[in-house]
Design a protein around this motif. Structure first.
Motif, PDB file in Angstrom:
ATOM      1  N   SER A   1      15.848   4.011  23.252  1.00 14.12           N
ATOM      2  CA  SER A   1      14.473   3.857  22.768  1.00 14.12           C
ATOM      3  C   SER A   1      14.398   3.212  21.393  1.00 14.12           C
ATOM      4  O   SER A   1      13.312   2.988  20.871  1.00 14.12           O
ATOM      5  CB  SER A   1      13.775   5.219  22.705  1.00 14.12           C
ATOM      6  N   GLY A   2      15.571   2.925  20.813  1.00 14.15           N
ATOM      7  CA  GLY A   2      15.597   2.351  19.474  1.00 14.15           C
ATOM      8  C   GLY A   2      16.096   3.353  18.452  1.00 14.15           C
ATOM      9  O   GLY A   2      16.209   4.550  18.721  1.00 14.15           O
ATOM     10  N   ILE A   3      16.418   2.864  17.260  1.00 13.46           N
ATOM     11  CA  ILE A   3      16.913   3.725  16.180  1.00 13.46           C
ATOM     12  C   ILE A   3      16.074   3.526  14.933  1.00 13.46           C
ATOM     13  O   ILE A   3      15.369   2.532  14.788  1.00 13.46           O
ATOM     14  CB  ILE A   3      18.401   3.440  15.848  1.00 13.46           C
ATOM     15  N   GLY A   4      16.180   4.489  14.006  1.00 14.36           N
ATOM     16  CA  GLY A   4      15.431   4.410  12.764  1.00 14.36           C
ATOM     17  C   GLY A   4      16.272   3.950  11.587  1.00 14.36           C
ATOM     18  O   GLY A   4      17.483   3.718  11.698  1.00 14.36           O
ATOM     19  N   ILE A   5      15.624   3.863  10.431  1.00 24.72           N
ATOM     20  CA  ILE A   5      16.257   3.381   9.195  1.00 24.72           C
ATOM     21  C   ILE A   5      17.419   4.275   8.781  1.00 24.72           C
ATOM     22  O   ILE A   5      18.434   3.796   8.269  1.00 24.72           O
ATOM     23  CB  ILE A   5      15.207   3.327   8.067  1.00 24.72           C
ATOM     24  N   ARG A   6      17.287   5.568   9.002  1.00 25.20           N
ATOM     25  CA  ARG A   6      18.294   6.528   8.554  1.00 25.20           C
ATOM     26  C   ARG A   6      19.668   6.219   9.141  1.00 25.20           C
ATOM     27  O   ARG A   6      20.686   6.309   8.447  1.00 25.20           O
ATOM     28  CB  ARG A   6      17.842   7.938   8.953  1.00 25.20           C
ATOM     29  N   ILE A   7      19.716   5.844  10.411  1.00 28.03           N
ATOM     30  CA  ILE A   7      20.996   5.547  11.049  1.00 28.03           C
ATOM     31  C   ILE A   7      21.627   4.302  10.442  1.00 28.03           C
ATOM     32  O   ILE A   7      22.854   4.215  10.311  1.00 28.03           O
ATOM     33  CB  ILE A   7      20.829   5.395  12.575  1.00 28.03           C
ATOM     34  N   VAL A   8      20.803   3.337  10.044  1.00 27.84           N
ATOM     35  CA  VAL A   8      21.326   2.135   9.382  1.00 27.84           C
ATOM     36  C   VAL A   8      22.016   2.526   8.080  1.00 27.84           C
ATOM     37  O   VAL A   8      23.107   2.045   7.763  1.00 27.84           O
ATOM     38  CB  VAL A   8      20.202   1.117   9.108  1.00 27.84           C
ATOM     39  N   MET A   9      21.389   3.428   7.326  1.00 27.05           N
ATOM     40  CA  MET A   9      22.000   3.903   6.083  1.00 27.05           C
ATOM     41  C   MET A   9      23.294   4.660   6.356  1.00 27.05           C
ATOM     42  O   MET A   9      24.278   4.523   5.610  1.00 27.05           O
ATOM     43  CB  MET A   9      21.019   4.792   5.316  1.00 27.05           C
ATOM     44  N   ASP A  10      23.302   5.457   7.420  1.00 25.08           N
ATOM     45  CA  ASP A  10      24.522   6.205   7.777  1.00 25.08           C
ATOM     46  C   ASP A  10      25.701   5.261   7.995  1.00 25.08           C
ATOM     47  O   ASP A  10      26.794   5.478   7.457  1.00 25.08           O
ATOM     48  CB  ASP A  10      24.297   7.013   9.060  1.00 25.08           C
ATOM     49  N   ILE A  11      25.496   4.242   8.794  1.00 26.36           N
ATOM     50  CA  ILE A  11      26.558   3.274   9.092  1.00 26.36           C
ATOM     51  C   ILE A  11      26.998   2.569   7.813  1.00 26.36           C
ATOM     52  O   ILE A  11      28.200   2.437   7.530  1.00 26.36           O
ATOM     53  CB  ILE A  11      26.083   2.233  10.126  1.00 26.36           C
ATOM     54  N   TYR A  12      26.023   2.119   7.045  1.00 25.85           N
ATOM     55  CA  TYR A  12      26.330   1.391   5.812  1.00 25.85           C
ATOM     56  C   TYR A  12      27.133   2.253   4.840  1.00 25.85           C
ATOM     57  O   TYR A  12      28.166   1.817   4.312  1.00 25.85           O
ATOM     58  CB  TYR A  12      25.042   0.910   5.141  1.00 25.85           C
TER      59      TYR A  12
ATOM     60  N   SER B   1       0.840  -1.198   0.000  1.00 22.60           N
ATOM     61  CA  SER B   1       0.000   0.000   0.000  1.00 22.60           C
ATOM     62  C   SER B   1       0.879   1.252   0.000  1.00 22.60           C
ATOM     63  O   SER B   1       1.716   1.425   0.895  1.00 22.60           O
ATOM     64  CB  SER B   1      -0.907   0.001   1.239  1.00 22.60           C
ATOM     65  N   PHE B   2       0.693   2.120  -0.987  1.00 22.04           N
ATOM     66  CA  PHE B   2       1.453   3.373  -1.020  1.00 22.04           C
ATOM     67  C   PHE B   2       1.169   4.209   0.228  1.00 22.04           C
ATOM     68  O   PHE B   2       2.055   4.875   0.758  1.00 22.04           O
ATOM     69  CB  PHE B   2       1.106   4.182  -2.264  1.00 22.04           C
ATOM     70  N   GLU B   3      -0.069   4.190   0.690  1.00 12.59           N
ATOM     71  CA  GLU B   3      -0.445   4.949   1.886  1.00 12.59           C
ATOM     72  C   GLU B   3       0.372   4.484   3.096  1.00 12.59           C
ATOM     73  O   GLU B   3       0.901   5.301   3.859  1.00 12.59           O
ATOM     74  CB  GLU B   3      -1.935   4.776   2.166  1.00 12.59           C
ATOM     75  N   LYS B   4       0.506   3.170   3.253  1.00 13.13           N
ATOM     76  CA  LYS B   4       1.256   2.632   4.387  1.00 13.13           C
ATOM     77  C   LYS B   4       2.753   2.876   4.227  1.00 13.13           C
ATOM     78  O   LYS B   4       3.454   3.168   5.196  1.00 13.13           O
ATOM     79  CB  LYS B   4       0.960   1.145   4.545  1.00 13.13           C
ATOM     80  N   VAL B   5       3.244   2.756   3.001  1.00 10.42           N
ATOM     81  CA  VAL B   5       4.665   3.022   2.740  1.00 10.42           C
ATOM     82  C   VAL B   5       4.989   4.472   3.080  1.00 10.42           C
ATOM     83  O   VAL B   5       6.006   4.768   3.729  1.00 10.42           O
ATOM     84  CB  VAL B   5       5.019   2.719   1.268  1.00 10.42           C
ATOM     85  N   TYR B   6       4.115   5.380   2.671  1.00 11.93           N
ATOM     86  CA  TYR B   6       4.319   6.799   2.961  1.00 11.93           C
ATOM     87  C   TYR B   6       4.283   7.054   4.466  1.00 11.93           C
ATOM     88  O   TYR B   6       5.104   7.809   5.004  1.00 11.93           O
ATOM     89  CB  TYR B   6       3.250   7.628   2.262  1.00 11.93           C
ATOM     90  N   SER B   7       3.342   6.419   5.160  1.00  7.94           N
ATOM     91  CA  SER B   7       3.213   6.597   6.611  1.00  7.94           C
ATOM     92  C   SER B   7       4.466   6.107   7.334  1.00  7.94           C
ATOM     93  O   SER B   7       4.978   6.786   8.246  1.00  7.94           O
ATOM     94  CB  SER B   7       1.982   5.833   7.103  1.00  7.94           C
ATOM     95  N   ILE B   8       4.966   4.950   6.946  1.00  6.78           N
ATOM     96  CA  ILE B   8       6.182   4.413   7.569  1.00  6.78           C
ATOM     97  C   ILE B   8       7.371   5.318   7.265  1.00  6.78           C
ATOM     98  O   ILE B   8       8.208   5.584   8.140  1.00  6.78           O
ATOM     99  CB  ILE B   8       6.463   2.980   7.075  1.00  6.78           C
ATOM    100  N   ALA B   9       7.443   5.810   6.025  1.00  9.79           N
ATOM    101  CA  ALA B   9       8.548   6.690   5.626  1.00  9.79           C
ATOM    102  C   ALA B   9       8.552   7.975   6.449  1.00  9.79           C
ATOM    103  O   ALA B   9       9.618   8.469   6.851  1.00  9.79           O
ATOM    104  CB  ALA B   9       8.448   7.005   4.137  1.00  9.79           C
TER     105      ALA B   9
ATOM    106  N   ILE C   1      14.117  -2.151  14.373  1.00  2.76           N
ATOM    107  CA  ILE C   1      14.371  -0.822  13.824  1.00  2.76           C
ATOM    108  C   ILE C   1      13.118  -0.248  13.173  1.00  2.76           C
ATOM    109  O   ILE C   1      12.775   0.922  13.388  1.00  2.76           O
ATOM    110  CB  ILE C   1      15.550  -0.875  12.836  1.00  2.76           C
ATOM    111  N   PHE C   2      12.405  -1.038  12.395  1.00  3.63           N
ATOM    112  CA  PHE C   2      11.178  -0.543  11.769  1.00  3.63           C
ATOM    113  C   PHE C   2      10.164  -0.122  12.831  1.00  3.63           C
ATOM    114  O   PHE C   2       9.474   0.891  12.686  1.00  3.63           O
ATOM    115  CB  PHE C   2      10.576  -1.598  10.844  1.00  3.63           C
ATOM    116  N   ASN C   3      10.056  -0.884  13.904  1.00  2.56           N
ATOM    117  CA  ASN C   3       9.102  -0.550  14.969  1.00  2.56           C
ATOM    118  C   ASN C   3       9.524   0.683  15.760  1.00  2.56           C
ATOM    119  O   ASN C   3       8.692   1.348  16.379  1.00  2.56           O
ATOM    120  CB  ASN C   3       8.942  -1.725  15.931  1.00  2.56           C
ATOM    121  N   SER C   4      10.818   0.997  15.741  1.00  2.78           N
ATOM    122  CA  SER C   4      11.339   2.092  16.570  1.00  2.78           C
ATOM    123  C   SER C   4      11.011   3.470  16.022  1.00  2.78           C
ATOM    124  O   SER C   4      10.761   4.410  16.782  1.00  2.78           O
ATOM    125  CB  SER C   4      12.859   1.955  16.724  1.00  2.78           C
ATOM    126  N   GLY C   5      11.044   3.642  14.707  1.00  2.00           N
ATOM    127  CA  GLY C   5      10.881   4.977  14.142  1.00  2.00           C
ATOM    128  C   GLY C   5      12.141   5.796  14.317  1.00  2.00           C
ATOM    129  O   GLY C   5      13.151   5.330  14.858  1.00  2.00           O
TER     130      GLY C   5
END
Length: 393
Positions: A223-234, A33-41, A289-293
């Motif tokens: 409290s957890g980390i988000g997707i952006r930090i994973v990209m930073d490390i990578y 769902s584009f709506e859900k993808v946008y919300s998660i993003a 990570i996805f659950n953390s935001g």
């Protein structure tokens, strides 16, 4: 709840890979769902970056979602330009006033992305010597910034309309992260710095990575980390891996008891953005990570605090955690009540004052205690098992 990523989450990783590789993204699967993808993003502050992939699709989202996505994209570009312009002004005036500094994290990481606006940055972080804090405060006010917080803990916070948040740090970590602070020390004692100008410095590549990774671990276990930090490390390791002094990095991580977690986390990033085969623990990390935001969540925070108590018995963990909130250490109390630096024997009196403030004005602390009591044994044991499998003790 399944530990596996759902179809929307998997598609987000696919889209991000296409952006990082500058390739054409695959069209949206039927079960996405584009709506859900946008919300998660949005939840992870990567909607502006994902637009680069969405805009290449033949079958785009409906006009309403696409319009919102495009607005995020343009706001990301505008934010990037404003932050660059403001940082240049700040650094120029710091130079004129002989203020030694290091720009932390975000701006160096932006250079690793295909376009700098892709890497959303909520604020600008600059490290200075504590002796210059008052001087910097006057400068920031002269530049039109409002002081949001001053003289509390490790950083002073400034804001300027429309979007400029600037954190001026006098230390890299709060006082209770003693192990990390003893490793990095304060700016005047740091070694291996690289001079950019007379007063502006950078970490060495190795120390930049160590700070980036330790900062990641700190948030991961808070409290957890988000997707952006994973990209930073990578992206940082992809760009610098061949030139880094790995003996120094591995020895440092070993001393900090983070080497095992680094090896597991490094492999995990490659399961998302390369073709490394994922294990069960990689899948668990991804779901965490996805659950953390972007900034983590409350449930993670409460479970991780009990995990950090290092008690086998859940009741002892709860008592220890709640006790540390009601009766913080003298060092922490001195931040809120500076008079305790001169008169530490008044600590019991200020515990009473603090308790009354919590009851009358800071209800969130009472909510925190309530949340701790609600944590059940099974959830805590699962969290302990999860962190243990990644080398975090």
């Amino acid at each position: 709840m399944s530990i596996k990523l759902n179809s929307n989450e998997k598609y987000i990783i696919t889209l991000l890979r296409s952006v990082l590789n500058n390739s054409i993204p695959p069209e949206k699967p039927e079960d996405v769902s584009f709506e859900k993808v946008y919300s998660i993003a949005k939840y992870h502050n990567i909607a502006n970056m994902l637009f680069y992939a969405i805009n290449k699709l033949e079958k785009k989202p409906n006009s309403e979602i696409f319009k919102r996505w495009k607005e995020r994209y343009y706001k990301g570009i505008s934010r990037d330009l404003i932050q660059k312009s403001e940082l240049e002004k700040i650094l120029n005036i710091f130079e004129k006033n002989q203020i030694k500094n290091i720009v932390l994290k975000g701006f160096e990481l932006k250079k690793l992305y295909p376009k700098s606006d892709m890497r959303f940055m909520s604020d600008i972080d600059i490290l200075i010597s504590k002796k210059n804090a008052e001087k910097v405060s006057l400068i920031m006010n002269e530049l039109g910034y409002k002081t949001m917080s001053y003289g509390k803990e490790k950083d002073d916070i400034y804001f300027k309309e429309p979007i400029m948040n600037v954190e001026i740090h006098n230390a890299l970590f709060n006082i209770h992260y003693k192990k990390y602070n003893s490793f990095f020390k304060n700016l005047d004692e740091m070694k291996n710095l690289i001079s950019k100008t007379k007063y502006q410095y950078n970490f060495s590549n190795e120390d930049f990575f160590l700070f980036l990774f330790i900062h990641t671990v700190k948030h991961y276990l808070y409290s957890g980390i988000g997707i952006r930090i994973v990209m930073d490390i990578y992206l940082y390791l992809k760009a610098k891996e061949k030139i880094l002094n790995w003996d120094y990095i591995n020895n440092s991580l070993q001393k900090l008891e983070l080497l095992e977690f680094f090896k597991i986390f490094n492999h995990f990033t490659k399961t998302w953005f390369e073709d490394e085969k994922e294990s069960e623990i990689d899948i668990e990390i991804g779901k965490y990570i996805f659950n953390s935001g972007t900034y983590g969540n409350t449930k993670n925070n409460r479970l991780n605090i009990l995990f950090s108590a290092k008690e086998i018995n859940i009741k002892k963990s709860k008592v220890k955690s709640i006790f540390s909130i009601i009766f913080p250490s003298l060092e922490i109390m001195q931040i809120s009540y500076p008079i305790l630096k001169k008169l530490p024997f008044f600590l019991p009196i200020f515990f009473i004052i603090r308790g009354l403030k919590v009851i009358l004005f800071k209800r969130k602390n009472l909510n925190y205690i309530s949340d701790i009591f609600k944590i059940n044994k099974d959830d805590l044991n699962k969290r302990k098992d999860f962190h243990s499998k990644t080398g975090l003790k």
